[in-house]
Design an enzyme around this catalytic site. Structure first.
Site: not given
Ligand code: AMP
Length: 284
Positions: A33-34, A37, A61, A149-150, A189
């Site tokens: 998480l960053h 998230h 995936q 997230g967009e 990543r």
């Molecule tokens: P992930 O853990 O990469 O599967 O992402 C989980 C959710 O966080 C998804 O809805 C992503 O689109 C969102 N997300 C990832 N990076 C960002 C970001 N930099 N800003 C906003 N939302 C994000």
């Protein structure tokens, strides 16, 4: 913050929330998480007072040669961050809980007209994996709202489509992309990048912003803009996957008369796959 490991525990959480008359917002993640998230959790809290996050590195995936094994797993600090934000519950199922007979034998959900383009071209299993896990989370938790997230714009459109097609009574929200100071979109990543590569990685955003400016100033030769943008990526040391200027609803190549556009882009740096996008609204 309740920590839920099993589907039964997650269902009990939903049932209790129902009894209390609470509406639930779901924030699905793969952990690592960053601030991006965490911004989704903040958005969720604006919508309702009961927020559940999920952390599950979804093997389905990932392609066979992708980074499932190396994907950042930082559970302890993830839980700390979620707790500090006042998240009500986090669902952390095991692989066995979600795919008891392996992900390969599991029923799959696909969104055919959106999942084979852009990122789906080089990652044919990717969106089917996402659509399947999101469908399972929707069925298990039955949230009233779900926030994505967009940054992953194609994913967001696919989830909106699947919610509509499969009649989930869930409102899907898109939240803005959170960026580093240099413009690089935050991503789990990014931890694969050395600190000296952050500047190079930020070129992806700069290039699509420059294309956006050119379009706003009247350029309509989209194929040429895409080609030049990819050449610029290569010059900066990034391996381009694609830069596609699309209609933001259909995700198909934009026509000169389209008014609502997205520039979608993906590139590889040091084995890290970077994706990003920007929106463009042209005046009628
Ligand atoms: P992930 O853990 O990469 O599967 O992402 C989980 C959710 O966080 C998804 O809805 C992503 O689109 C969102 N997300 C990832 N990076 C960002 C970001 N930099 N800003 C906003 N939302 C994000």
């Amino acid at each position: 913050m309740q920590i839920l490991h099993t589907i039964n525990q997650a269902r009990d959480f939903r049932a209790t929330s129902n009894t209390l008359g609470k509406k639930i917002a779901l924030v699905p993640t793969m952990g690592g998480l960053h601030a991006g998230h965490l911004s989704l959790v903040e958005e969720a809290k604006k919508i309702t007072d009961t927020v559940i996050a999920t952390i599950f590195v979804n093997k389905m995936q990932f392609g066979p040669n992708e980074d499932f094994g190396n994907y950042p797993r930082t559970l302890e600090s993830d839980l700390e961050k979620l707790k500090n934000l006042g998240t009500n519950a986090v669902f952390i199922p095991s692989m066995d809980e979600m795919y008891p007979n392996s992900e390969q034998k599991h029923t799959k959900v696909c969104v055919p007209h959106l999942d084979g383009i852009h990122c789906g071209k080089t990652r044919p299993q990717f969106f089917t994996g996402i659509a399947t896990i999101v469908t399972k989370l929707f069925n298990i938790l039955q949230p009233d709202y779900a926030i994505f997230g967009e940054k992953d714009f194609q994913q967001l459109q696919i989830i909106k489509q699947l919610a509509k097609d499969l009649c989930f009574p869930i409102e899907i929200y898109g939240a803005p992309t959170i960026r580093e100071k240099n413009g690089l979109a935050m991503s789990s990543r990014n931890s694969y990048l050395g600190s000296d590569q952050y500047d190079t990685a930020s070129k992806l955003y700069q290039i699509i912003c420059n294309i956006k400016t050119a379009i706003i100033e009247g350029e309509r030769n989209y194929a040429e803009l895409e080609k030049t943008g990819k050449a610029q990526l290569t010059d900066f040391g990034l391996a381009p996957d694609y830069i596609n200027i699309v209609n933001s609803e259909t995700l198909l190549s934009a026509k000169p008369e389209d008014k609502s556009l997205r520039i979608l882009a993906a590139a590889i740096l040091n084995g890290a796959r970077l994706i990003d996008n920007v929106s463009i609204s042209l005046l009628p």
